[in-house]
Structures are given as structure tokens and as C-alpha cells.
Write a protein that holds these residues in place. Structure first.
Motif, PDB file in Angstrom:
ATOM      1  N   GLY A  27       0.766  -1.201   0.270  1.00 28.03           N
ATOM      2  CA  GLY A  27      -0.301   0.137   0.164  1.00 28.03           C
ATOM      3  C   GLY A  27       1.116   0.929  -0.265  1.00 28.03           C
ATOM      4  O   GLY A  27       1.875   1.510   0.826  1.00 28.03           O
ATOM      5  N   PHE A  28       1.143   2.436  -0.910  1.00 29.91           N
ATOM      6  CA  PHE A  28       1.034   3.305  -0.924  1.00 29.91           C
ATOM      7  C   PHE A  28       0.654   4.053  -0.500  1.00 29.91           C
ATOM      8  O   PHE A  28      -0.399   4.518  -0.509  1.00 29.91           O
ATOM      9  CB  PHE A  28       1.480   3.761  -2.678  1.00 29.91           C
ATOM     10  CG  PHE A  28       2.912   3.002  -2.981  1.00 29.91           C
ATOM     11  CD1 PHE A  28       4.065   3.294  -3.459  1.00 29.91           C
ATOM     12  CD2 PHE A  28       2.704   1.338  -3.111  1.00 29.91           C
ATOM     13  CE1 PHE A  28       5.364   2.964  -3.365  1.00 29.91           C
ATOM     14  CE2 PHE A  28       3.840   0.874  -4.156  1.00 29.91           C
ATOM     15  CZ  PHE A  28       5.534   1.814  -4.365  1.00 29.91           C
ATOM     16  N   THR A  29       1.405   6.003   0.732  1.00 32.60           N
ATOM     17  CA  THR A  29       0.761   6.474   0.634  1.00 32.60           C
ATOM     18  C   THR A  29       0.841   8.013   0.312  1.00 32.60           C
ATOM     19  O   THR A  29       2.628   8.146   0.416  1.00 32.60           O
ATOM     20  CB  THR A  29       0.982   6.411   2.919  1.00 32.60           C
ATOM     21  OG1 THR A  29       1.180   5.335   3.570  1.00 32.60           O
ATOM     22  CG2 THR A  29       0.953   7.943   3.234  1.00 32.60           C
ATOM     23  N   PRO A  30       0.273   8.814  -0.403  1.00 34.50           N
ATOM     24  CA  PRO A  30       0.786   9.841  -0.494  1.00 34.50           C
ATOM     25  C   PRO A  30       1.311  11.091   0.824  1.00 34.50           C
ATOM     26  O   PRO A  30       0.830  11.181   1.646  1.00 34.50           O
ATOM     27  CB  PRO A  30      -0.217  10.568  -1.307  1.00 34.50           C
ATOM     28  CG  PRO A  30      -1.484   9.979  -0.368  1.00 34.50           C
ATOM     29  CD  PRO A  30      -1.039   8.979  -0.276  1.00 34.50           C
ATOM     30  N   PHE A  31       1.934  12.068  -0.064  1.00 35.71           N
ATOM     31  CA  PHE A  31       2.615  12.739   1.538  1.00 35.71           C
ATOM     32  C   PHE A  31       3.504  13.485   0.258  1.00 35.71           C
ATOM     33  O   PHE A  31       3.900  13.125  -1.180  1.00 35.71           O
ATOM     34  CB  PHE A  31       3.900  12.504   1.961  1.00 35.71           C
ATOM     35  CG  PHE A  31       4.927  11.470   1.654  1.00 35.71           C
ATOM     36  CD1 PHE A  31       6.243  12.418   1.278  1.00 35.71           C
ATOM     37  CD2 PHE A  31       4.746  10.114   1.013  1.00 35.71           C
ATOM     38  CE1 PHE A  31       7.217  11.481   0.957  1.00 35.71           C
ATOM     39  CE2 PHE A  31       6.037   9.674   0.523  1.00 35.71           C
ATOM     40  CZ  PHE A  31       7.701  10.982   0.697  1.00 35.71           C
ATOM     41  N   VAL A  32       3.891  14.523   0.757  1.00 35.62           N
ATOM     42  CA  VAL A  32       4.426  16.183   0.903  1.00 35.62           C
ATOM     43  C   VAL A  32       5.635  16.098   1.067  1.00 35.62           C
ATOM     44  O   VAL A  32       6.338  16.186   2.039  1.00 35.62           O
ATOM     45  CB  VAL A  32       3.834  17.486   0.849  1.00 35.62           C
ATOM     46  CG1 VAL A  32       4.286  18.578   0.407  1.00 35.62           C
ATOM     47  CG2 VAL A  32       2.635  17.515   0.426  1.00 35.62           C
ATOM     48  N   ILE A  33       6.837  16.266   0.043  1.00 29.14           N
ATOM     49  CA  ILE A  33       8.278  16.467   0.548  1.00 29.14           C
ATOM     50  C   ILE A  33       8.294  17.531   0.518  1.00 29.14           C
ATOM     51  O   ILE A  33       9.463  18.011   1.147  1.00 29.14           O
ATOM     52  CB  ILE A  33       9.025  15.799  -0.622  1.00 29.14           C
ATOM     53  CG1 ILE A  33       8.504  13.946  -0.723  1.00 29.14           C
ATOM     54  CG2 ILE A  33      10.692  15.508  -0.725  1.00 29.14           C
ATOM     55  CD1 ILE A  33       9.290  13.186  -2.517  1.00 29.14           C
ATOM     56  N   ARG A  34       8.446  18.400  -0.770  1.00 29.82           N
ATOM     57  CA  ARG A  34       8.962  20.536  -0.021  1.00 29.82           C
ATOM     58  C   ARG A  34       7.817  20.778  -1.280  1.00 29.82           C
ATOM     59  O   ARG A  34       7.113  20.292  -1.571  1.00 29.82           O
ATOM     60  CB  ARG A  34      10.314  20.214  -1.099  1.00 29.82           C
ATOM     61  CG  ARG A  34      10.966  21.411  -1.162  1.00 29.82           C
ATOM     62  CD  ARG A  34      12.286  21.008  -1.775  1.00 29.82           C
ATOM     63  NE  ARG A  34      11.996  21.002  -2.743  1.00 29.82           N
ATOM     64  CZ  ARG A  34      12.757  20.339  -3.420  1.00 29.82           C
ATOM     65  NH1 ARG A  34      14.111  20.098  -3.367  1.00 29.82           N
ATOM     66  NH2 ARG A  34      13.252  20.219  -5.168  1.00 29.82           N
ATOM     67  N   LYS A  61       6.953  18.962  -4.349  1.00 35.60           N
ATOM     68  CA  LYS A  61       7.620  17.854  -5.180  1.00 35.60           C
ATOM     69  C   LYS A  61       6.653  16.641  -3.894  1.00 35.60           C
ATOM     70  O   LYS A  61       6.752  17.519  -3.005  1.00 35.60           O
ATOM     71  CB  LYS A  61       9.189  17.067  -3.952  1.00 35.60           C
ATOM     72  CG  LYS A  61       9.655  16.555  -4.745  1.00 35.60           C
ATOM     73  CD  LYS A  61      11.081  16.590  -4.790  1.00 35.60           C
ATOM     74  CE  LYS A  61      11.668  15.479  -5.431  1.00 35.60           C
ATOM     75  NZ  LYS A  61      13.398  14.591  -5.379  1.00 35.60           N
ATOM     76  N   ALA A  62       6.200  15.793  -4.262  1.00 34.27           N
ATOM     77  CA  ALA A  62       5.203  15.383  -3.831  1.00 34.27           C
ATOM     78  C   ALA A  62       5.574  13.446  -4.074  1.00 34.27           C
ATOM     79  O   ALA A  62       6.714  13.192  -5.172  1.00 34.27           O
ATOM     80  CB  ALA A  62       3.718  15.269  -3.716  1.00 34.27           C
ATOM     81  N   ALA A  63       5.073  12.759  -3.494  1.00 31.32           N
ATOM     82  CA  ALA A  63       5.250  11.536  -3.601  1.00 31.32           C
ATOM     83  C   ALA A  63       4.168  10.708  -2.661  1.00 31.32           C
ATOM     84  O   ALA A  63       3.403  10.733  -2.499  1.00 31.32           O
ATOM     85  CB  ALA A  63       6.957  10.549  -3.459  1.00 31.32           C
ATOM     86  N   LEU A  64       4.373   9.577  -3.758  1.00 31.49           N
ATOM     87  CA  LEU A  64       3.380   8.412  -2.734  1.00 31.49           C
ATOM     88  C   LEU A  64       4.376   6.919  -2.924  1.00 31.49           C
ATOM     89  O   LEU A  64       5.228   6.676  -3.201  1.00 31.49           O
ATOM     90  CB  LEU A  64       2.794   6.831  -3.922  1.00 31.49           C
ATOM     91  CG  LEU A  64       1.846   7.999  -4.804  1.00 31.49           C
ATOM     92  CD1 LEU A  64       0.681   6.629  -5.928  1.00 31.49           C
ATOM     93  CD2 LEU A  64       0.513   8.214  -3.745  1.00 31.49           C
ATOM     94  N   GLY A  65       4.169   7.265  -1.141  1.00 32.04           N
ATOM     95  CA  GLY A  65       5.203   5.958  -0.417  1.00 32.04           C
ATOM     96  C   GLY A  65       5.136   4.945   0.205  1.00 32.04           C
ATOM     97  O   GLY A  65       4.207   4.238   0.464  1.00 32.04           O
ATOM     98  N   SER A  66       5.783   4.261   0.483  1.00 24.17           N
ATOM     99  CA  SER A  66       5.436   1.999   0.795  1.00 24.17           C
ATOM    100  C   SER A  66       6.764   2.339   1.644  1.00 24.17           C
ATOM    101  O   SER A  66       7.805   2.145   0.977  1.00 24.17           O
ATOM    102  CB  SER A  66       5.130   1.284  -0.380  1.00 24.17           C
ATOM    103  OG  SER A  66       5.322   0.140   0.335  1.00 24.17           O
ATOM    104  N   SER A  67       6.651   1.334   2.765  1.00 25.27           N
ATOM    105  CA  SER A  67       7.704   0.348   3.526  1.00 25.27           C
ATOM    106  C   SER A  67       7.568  -0.890   3.682  1.00 25.27           C
ATOM    107  O   SER A  67       8.190  -1.545   4.121  1.00 25.27           O
ATOM    108  CB  SER A  67       8.046   1.139   4.616  1.00 25.27           C
ATOM    109  OG  SER A  67       8.669   2.849   5.090  1.00 25.27           O
ATOM    110  N   ASP A  68       6.173  -1.413   3.074  1.00 27.63           N
ATOM    111  CA  ASP A  68       5.768  -2.628   2.899  1.00 27.63           C
ATOM    112  C   ASP A  68       6.977  -3.501   2.292  1.00 27.63           C
ATOM    113  O   ASP A  68       7.556  -4.669   3.287  1.00 27.63           O
ATOM    114  CB  ASP A  68       4.814  -3.286   1.811  1.00 27.63           C
ATOM    115  CG  ASP A  68       3.717  -2.044   2.655  1.00 27.63           C
ATOM    116  OD1 ASP A  68       3.664  -1.518   3.734  1.00 27.63           O
ATOM    117  OD2 ASP A  68       2.582  -3.338   2.508  1.00 27.63           O
TER     118      ASP A  68
END
Length: 257
Positions: A27-34, A61-68
């Protein structure tokens, strides 16, 4: 005899299947980087579970991130995918927004951290784009891997110069959460903007936007769905289930003797 054989074949199939691919897609989470120009990129939810990330100027800059799959080797990536929903023909062919997003992985040797990234505007990478990406590590292996977010690259092969993803296959994917800052860590690193104090981040990231305006989408923004990643290394839980299957098959055989 026939039923005992079926039990063993079923258990064997479980082991074979689980040994090849981790079952659950990440599962990916959207987040703001900068932020850029004093404003943050907009992140909007789309009907059906998609996400829109609006990059209106350079610096955002933003991203979809996963640590799964954090804790697995970079070379153990099984499948890595994302689907673009917006009309990419509105952008110049081969430009950043036409072939984005791009990939960032946090990697570590157990002590040091760095970001390894692809560059989708690279001509060798562009043939992999098809309204998004559906990649295996084999697709990445011979592609140029760029190192960012660490001034010290002495711990990397060839000091981080002229590398491909294959050269980094044995490094571990791991987000540097709760790790003190180090030299070379910049504001563009894939770290949650509101979590800078703890380096809150994800090991695998689909990234939108850049320091310059080369990934500006305008409005509407990047519209994506079905971001997923899995590993060729089975999860401990999956292996435990498979082992239980083998044990049950063995017990059934013993009882029927």
C-alpha cells in the motif's frame, strides 16, 4: 494413497507459490516532500481510489511511498507498478511529466543511507513507460542508477559513480526513520515534509515534481492509481503458513498408516 498425495502436492504448491512472490501488494501513502514558491503541491483523492498530485511550479515535490518491503534487498523486487490516468499527450513526448513519475529508493548498508533514483527522461528508460510502469528488477537492472542525498559515497561501489541498479542489488531497501541527519541530506529527499524532525519516510517512492520545472504538471495534475510493489522473498507469515501445510500433510499421512 491418492488423498495423501493430494495433500503433499497442495502443500508443495503453497511453498512454491509463496517462495516466488510475496503475496500482498504494497500500500502506498501520498505525502508532500517539499513546497515550492511558498506553496505545497496539492494531493487530491480521486473516485475509485486513485490519487491526483498537482505540481504547479518548480521546487514542489510529492510522492507515493511504501515501506512494505523495507528490509529486503533492492535486487529482490518482484514487481513495481503504477498506472497513469491523465492524458499524457498534453505534454511534450519524452518530457518529465509525459513519462513520470520517477523512482526513489532509500538504500542502506546497515550504517549509511542514500537515495538511488532512475531518470525516466533517460532514453533507455522511456520504452518502459506504458501509461505508467509495470516493472520487475530485471527491467531496472541495466539502467543507470543515480545516487542522491549523501555527500559520502565511499561505501558504495565505485564510490557511487557510473552505477546501474544491478550494481546495487545487494543493498537493503530501508527508510531512515529516526536517524540523525547527515551531510548531503537535502530538502528534496523523499522525506515527509511534516516529519523532518524524525526523517519520517518510506523505502520505495514514486516521485512527482523536482527542483526545476521539468516535472511541472499544471492543473489537472498527475492522476494515478494501482501503485504496488512486491518482493520475491516470502514474508515470515507466509512461510509459516506453508510450513504448517506441510506439517498437516505429514500428520495425515502418519495417521492413515
Amino acid at each position: 494413497m491418492r488423498y495423501r498425495m493430494k495433500g503433499f502436492l497442495c502443500a508443495f504448491a503453497m511453498v512454491a507459490t509463496l517462495g516466488v512472490n510475496q503475496i500482498a501488494l504494497a500500500g502506498f501513502t501520498p505525502f508532500v516532500i517539499r513546497e515550492g514558491g511558498g506553496s505545497a503541491p496539492a494531493i487530491n483523492s480521486l473516485p475509485g481510489g486513485g490519487t491526483e498530485i498537482v505540481i504547479t511550479q518548480g521546487g514542489q515535490k510529492a510522492a507515493l511511498g511504501s515501506s512494505d518491503i523495507d528490509g529486503t534487498k533492492l535486487g529482490d523486487i518482484g514487481r513495481l507498478s503504477i498506472e497513469r490516468l491523465d492524458d499524457v499527450s498534453r505534454f511534450s513526448a519524452g518530457s518529465g511529466p509525459a513519462v513520470g513519475p520517477y523512482l526513489n529508493f532509500w538504500i542502506t548498508d546497515g550504517t549509511n543511507f542514500a537515495v538511488v533514483a532512475n531518470e525516466p527522461s533517460n532514453a533507455a528508460f522511456q520504452p518502459l513507460f506504458n501509461n505508467g510502469y509495470d516493472l520487475t528488477f530485471a527491467d531496472l537492472a541495466d539502467k543507470t542508477a543515480k545516487i542522491y542525498e549523501n555527500a559520502d559515497t565511499s561505501w558504495l561501489p565505485s564510490s557511487g559513480v557510473g552505477l546501474t541498479f544491478a550494481d546495487l542489488a545487494d543493498f537493503t531497501i530501508m527508510a531512515p526513520n529516526n536517524v540523525p541527519d547527515w551531510a548531503g541530506l537535502g530538502s528534496g529527499a523523499p522525506i515527509v515534509l511534516s516529519g523532518r524532525a524524525t526523517n519520517e519516510s518510506y523505502g520505495v517512492n514514486w516521485v512527482f515534481g523536482d527542483t526545476l520545472s521539468n516535472y511541472v504538471s499544471g492543473d489537472p495534475g498527475y492522476q494515478v492509481q494501482n501503485a504496488a510493489v512486491n518482493s520475491t522473498v516470502p514474508e515470515p507469515t507466509s512461510m509459516a503458513i506453508a510450513c504448517c501445510g506441510l506439517m498437516l500433510a505429514g500428520l495425515r499421512r502418519k495417521r492413515r498408516r
